[in-house]
Design a protein around this motif. Structure first.
Motif, PDB file in Angstrom:
ATOM      1  N   ALA A  18      29.904 -58.044 -37.789  1.00 25.48           N
ATOM      2  CA  ALA A  18      30.614 -56.760 -37.692  1.00 25.48           C
ATOM      3  C   ALA A  18      29.866 -55.687 -38.479  1.00 25.48           C
ATOM      4  CB  ALA A  18      32.029 -56.916 -38.237  1.00 25.48           C
ATOM      5  N   PRO A  19      30.012 -54.431 -38.093  1.00 26.60           N
ATOM      6  CA  PRO A  19      29.346 -53.342 -38.823  1.00 26.60           C
ATOM      7  C   PRO A  19      29.895 -53.207 -40.239  1.00 26.60           C
ATOM      8  CG  PRO A  19      30.891 -52.468 -37.200  1.00 26.60           C
ATOM      9  CD  PRO A  19      30.768 -53.931 -36.928  1.00 26.60           C
ATOM     10  N   LEU A  20      29.057 -52.724 -41.148  1.00 32.79           N
ATOM     11  CA  LEU A  20      29.437 -52.543 -42.552  1.00 32.79           C
ATOM     12  C   LEU A  20      29.904 -51.107 -42.760  1.00 32.79           C
ATOM     13  CD1 LEU A  20      29.407 -53.960 -45.362  1.00 32.79           C
ATOM     14  CD2 LEU A  20      27.143 -52.963 -45.700  1.00 32.79           C
ATOM     15  N   VAL A  21      31.117 -50.949 -43.263  1.00 37.48           N
ATOM     16  CA  VAL A  21      31.689 -49.618 -43.510  1.00 37.48           C
ATOM     17  C   VAL A  21      31.946 -49.464 -45.003  1.00 37.48           C
ATOM     18  CG1 VAL A  21      33.608 -48.066 -43.028  1.00 37.48           C
ATOM     19  CG2 VAL A  21      32.773 -49.605 -41.238  1.00 37.48           C
ATOM     20  N   GLN A  22      31.460 -48.368 -45.578  1.00 39.29           N
ATOM     21  CA  GLN A  22      31.668 -48.103 -47.001  1.00 39.29           C
ATOM     22  C   GLN A  22      32.902 -47.220 -47.194  1.00 39.29           C
ATOM     23  OE1 GLN A  22      27.224 -47.053 -47.216  1.00 39.29           O
ATOM     24  NE2 GLN A  22      27.771 -47.425 -49.346  1.00 39.29           N
ATOM     25  N   ILE A  23      33.768 -47.642 -48.085  1.00 35.89           N
ATOM     26  CA  ILE A  23      35.005 -46.913 -48.402  1.00 35.89           C
ATOM     27  C   ILE A  23      34.923 -46.418 -49.837  1.00 35.89           C
ATOM     28  CG2 ILE A  23      37.516 -47.064 -48.631  1.00 35.89           C
ATOM     29  CD1 ILE A  23      36.564 -47.317 -45.733  1.00 35.89           C
ATOM     30  N   GLU A  24      35.188 -45.140 -50.050  1.00 37.47           N
ATOM     31  CA  GLU A  24      35.147 -44.583 -51.400  1.00 37.47           C
ATOM     32  C   GLU A  24      36.132 -45.327 -52.311  1.00 37.47           C
ATOM     33  OE1 GLU A  24      36.341 -42.132 -54.718  1.00 37.47           O
ATOM     34  OE2 GLU A  24      37.584 -42.292 -52.921  1.00 37.47           O
ATOM     35  N   HIS A  25      35.740 -45.534 -53.552  1.00 31.59           N
ATOM     36  CA  HIS A  25      36.437 -46.399 -54.509  1.00 31.59           C
ATOM     37  C   HIS A  25      37.932 -46.090 -54.622  1.00 31.59           C
ATOM     38  CE1 HIS A  25      36.261 -48.911 -58.275  1.00 31.59           C
ATOM     39  NE2 HIS A  25      37.312 -48.170 -58.589  1.00 31.59           N
ATOM     40  N   GLY A  73      40.110 -46.688 -51.627  1.00 33.99           N
ATOM     41  CA  GLY A  73      40.517 -48.087 -51.514  1.00 33.99           C
ATOM     42  C   GLY A  73      41.721 -48.396 -52.392  1.00 33.99           C
ATOM     43  N   HIS A  74      41.703 -47.899 -53.624  1.00 31.31           N
ATOM     44  CA  HIS A  74      42.857 -48.103 -54.508  1.00 31.31           C
ATOM     45  C   HIS A  74      44.127 -47.490 -53.912  1.00 31.31           C
ATOM     46  CE1 HIS A  74      41.201 -50.169 -57.881  1.00 31.31           C
ATOM     47  NE2 HIS A  74      40.459 -49.180 -58.344  1.00 31.31           N
ATOM     48  N   ALA A  75      44.005 -46.256 -53.420  1.00 33.35           N
ATOM     49  CA  ALA A  75      45.177 -45.559 -52.870  1.00 33.35           C
ATOM     50  C   ALA A  75      45.747 -46.304 -51.670  1.00 33.35           C
ATOM     51  CB  ALA A  75      44.804 -44.129 -52.496  1.00 33.35           C
ATOM     52  N   ALA A  76      44.863 -46.789 -50.799  1.00 28.88           N
ATOM     53  CA  ALA A  76      45.328 -47.524 -49.626  1.00 28.88           C
ATOM     54  C   ALA A  76      46.026 -48.820 -50.028  1.00 28.88           C
ATOM     55  CB  ALA A  76      44.146 -47.821 -48.699  1.00 28.88           C
ATOM     56  N   SER A  77      45.483 -49.510 -51.026  1.00 27.36           N
ATOM     57  CA  SER A  77      46.105 -50.765 -51.458  1.00 27.36           C
ATOM     58  C   SER A  77      47.511 -50.532 -51.990  1.00 27.36           C
ATOM     59  CB  SER A  77      45.238 -51.451 -52.525  1.00 27.36           C
ATOM     60  OG  SER A  77      45.317 -50.794 -53.784  1.00 27.36           O
ATOM     61  N   ALA A  78      47.708 -49.420 -52.695  1.00 27.69           N
ATOM     62  CA  ALA A  78      49.026 -49.134 -53.279  1.00 27.69           C
ATOM     63  C   ALA A  78      50.021 -48.680 -52.215  1.00 27.69           C
ATOM     64  CB  ALA A  78      48.892 -48.070 -54.366  1.00 27.69           C
ATOM     65  N   PHE A  79      49.657 -47.667 -51.445  1.00 24.47           N
ATOM     66  CA  PHE A  79      50.590 -47.102 -50.469  1.00 24.47           C
ATOM     67  C   PHE A  79      50.955 -48.095 -49.371  1.00 24.47           C
ATOM     68  CE2 PHE A  79      50.844 -44.468 -46.420  1.00 24.47           C
ATOM     69  CZ  PHE A  79      52.213 -44.227 -46.549  1.00 24.47           C
ATOM     70  N   LEU A  80      49.957 -48.755 -48.815  1.00 25.63           N
ATOM     71  CA  LEU A  80      50.197 -49.562 -47.621  1.00 25.63           C
ATOM     72  C   LEU A  80      50.792 -50.928 -47.914  1.00 25.63           C
ATOM     73  CD1 LEU A  80      47.025 -48.463 -45.656  1.00 25.63           C
ATOM     74  CD2 LEU A  80      49.398 -47.824 -45.181  1.00 25.63           C
ATOM     75  N   ALA A 106      38.968 -55.216 -52.261  1.00 28.50           N
ATOM     76  CA  ALA A 106      38.659 -55.851 -50.983  1.00 28.50           C
ATOM     77  C   ALA A 106      39.789 -55.586 -49.992  1.00 28.50           C
ATOM     78  CB  ALA A 106      38.452 -57.352 -51.181  1.00 28.50           C
ATOM     79  N   VAL A 107      41.027 -55.787 -50.462  1.00 29.14           N
ATOM     80  CA  VAL A 107      42.190 -55.476 -49.641  1.00 29.14           C
ATOM     81  C   VAL A 107      42.285 -53.966 -49.402  1.00 29.14           C
ATOM     82  CG1 VAL A 107      44.719 -55.426 -49.634  1.00 29.14           C
ATOM     83  CG2 VAL A 107      43.509 -57.520 -50.279  1.00 29.14           C
ATOM     84  N   GLY A 108      42.047 -53.184 -50.458  1.00 31.50           N
ATOM     85  CA  GLY A 108      42.149 -51.736 -50.337  1.00 31.50           C
ATOM     86  C   GLY A 108      41.178 -51.154 -49.329  1.00 31.50           C
ATOM     87  N   ALA A 109      39.941 -51.646 -49.350  1.00 30.41           N
ATOM     88  CA  ALA A 109      38.952 -51.148 -48.401  1.00 30.41           C
ATOM     89  C   ALA A 109      39.348 -51.484 -46.965  1.00 30.41           C
ATOM     90  CB  ALA A 109      37.577 -51.742 -48.724  1.00 30.41           C
TER      91      ALA A 109
END
Length: 460
Positions: free
Chosen positions: A25-32, A35-42, A228-231
């Motif tokens: 799969a392609p590699l996608v970089q997520i800003e640090h 990733g934290h914000a996504a892990s918390a909200f979602l 890892a989850v956040g990204a």
């Protein structure tokens, strides 16, 4: 993966590794901090909330404020890393001869033993801007080369307990006030948090009690291990929004996401290591009985926990009535003696045991926040009541971990107490045990009385 400020060499290494395990799969970089914000909200279950991230640093930032709803995660503010309160906490950890990035929790535990006489000193290290919307440090330079020397000049006349207490108080003051100020601009009853500083459970209690938010959630793996989850969640949210879909955050039923082992696999390992054992029909009832008799039991059952907390499946269990257990059991386990043990409590007994816990019930499933304890709890459960009359509980429900719930329920039937001691099952400075081999090895080295592993019981 999370992090955009990576060298070409690092990115090439990651790609090469993925290809070696046949991930194409392609590699996608997520800003640090994204990733934290996504892990918390979602993982909060909130349809909308303010999400606040903060840590030592990540991609040159130490904090972001985000307004989150079904239409996405909108960043409204960020703060450069050189104003980071988390950085201050880390260097004080170093100054007090602990390991920064690893032992900050020990400073939080140590703080309860001192008075915050150094609080005023830390005002120049941690401060808010005039408008109250950013962290701001009065000292222009504060980095590794000069940080320890500056701290030594300011703090050398104070005992370490007073340094820790002053640091903790200032840390709580600045961050809780900062969050409170942003909640005035974006009023919301719900607050989701992620980033390394929210491993500080005392800070999380202060945020719940003082910022005006009705409910607070901390992602269970709040530090960089959760990225890892956040990204993955951040990428999923981006793709969903591009497809015209709305974001619907989910609640985590539990975090038993790791490796699990059958009784057949466990028995094979017991035999391989020449361990004598018994197979029991009611292992939970036997463990409860042993705990009530003052025995220390290592428990290995089901899938391993995700995140930094042992939540019953890879735990050492004991009765909560022994006031001196903090001294002798920590010595047995070769751990720092001032670190308090945590309680696992039946979720229906939360109000009986903890004060003002309502807004933190969900996040307390994952042992991420302290609460003040009730007078009944303080007198009944001294083994898990810290010097400042707080405890960091895991609230256990029958639905999410029926086997662990049964142990506590059976212990309650024997003792009248809906709580047991829960500390991580590992040797000092080693990771929490994962496999049956890890559990057997740690048990043989760890001076425990019994090992309850699957449905098998091993006596020391």
């Amino acid at each position: 993966y999370a992090g955009i400020l990576k060298t070409k060499k690092t990115i090439r290494y990651v790609k090469d590794y993925l290809r070696s395990i046949e991930v194409k799969a392609p590699l996608v970089q997520i800003e640090h901090h994204k990733g934290h914000a996504a892990s918390a909200f979602l993982t909060s279950g909130y349809k909308e909330c303010m999400t606040y991230t903060s840590d030592f640093m990540g991609d040159f930032l130490c904090c972001t404020i985000n307004v989150c709803n079904e239409n996405g995660i909108k960043r409204v503010h960020s703060i450069p890393f050189y104003h980071s309160p988390g950085m201050v906490y880390s260097w004080v950890t170093k100054y007090l001869n602990f390991t920064p990035g690893k032992h900050e929790g020990k400073i939080t535990g140590l703080a309860a033993y001192g008075k915050p006489t150094t609080h005023e000193i830390f005002k120049k290290y941690m401060h808010l801007s005039k408008d109250g919307l950013s962290y701001e440090r009065k000292i222009k330079q504060f980095w590794y080369l000069n940080a320890i020397e500056m701290l030594r000049k300011d703090l050398s006349q104070f005992p370490r307990e007073e340094v820790a207490a002053g640091l903790q108080k200032r840390f709580e003051d600045v961050i809780s006030e900062h969050i409170k100020n942003w909640l005035k601009i974006y009023p919301n009853q719900n607050l989701a948090l992620a980033g390394g500083i929210f491993a500080n459970v005392k800070l999380n209690q202060r945020i719940l009690e003082s910022t005006g938010s009705k409910e607070v959630f901390i992602h269970p793996h709040m530090s960089d291990g959760g990225l890892a989850v956040g990204a993955a969640l951040a990428l999923w949210s981006d793709l969903s929004l591009k497809e015209g879909k709305k974001l619907i955050p989910q609640k985590l039923n539990n975090v038993y996401f790791g490796e699990g082992y059958s009784d057949q696999e466990i028995e094979k390992e017991l035999k391989k290591n020449n361990v004598k054992y018994s197979l029991l029909k009611d292992i939970e009832g036997e463990v409860a009985e042993l705990i009530s008799k003052g025995k220390v039991v290592g428990r290995f059952n089901g899938k391993m926990e995700y995140g930094p907390r042992a939540l019953g499946n890879r735990s050492i269990l004991y009765q909560p009535v022994d006031r001196k257990v903090n001294d002798w059991l920590n010595k047995r386990l070769k751990r720092t003696e001032f670190m308090p043990f945590a309680p696992s409590t039946l979720i229906e007994a939360a109000k009986k045991c903890y004060v003002n816990s309502e807004g933190g019930i969900y996040t307390a499933n994952f042992m991420t926040m302290t609460f003040n304890v009730t007078d009944w709890f303080k007198s009944t459960c001294p083994a898990v009541t810290h010097l400042d009359d707080t405890a960091r509980p895991q609230l256990v429900s029958k639905e999410e971990n029926p086997s662990y719930y049964k142990i506590i329920k059976e212990y309650e039937k024997i003792s009248g107490i809906p709580t047991i001691v829960n500390t991580s099952f590992n040797m000092h400075e080693e990771p929490i045990v994962c496999s049956p081999y890890d559990a057997i090895r740690s048990f043989q080295l760890g001076n425990l009385d019994y090992l309850a592993i699957g449905n098998f019981l091993v006596k020391a």
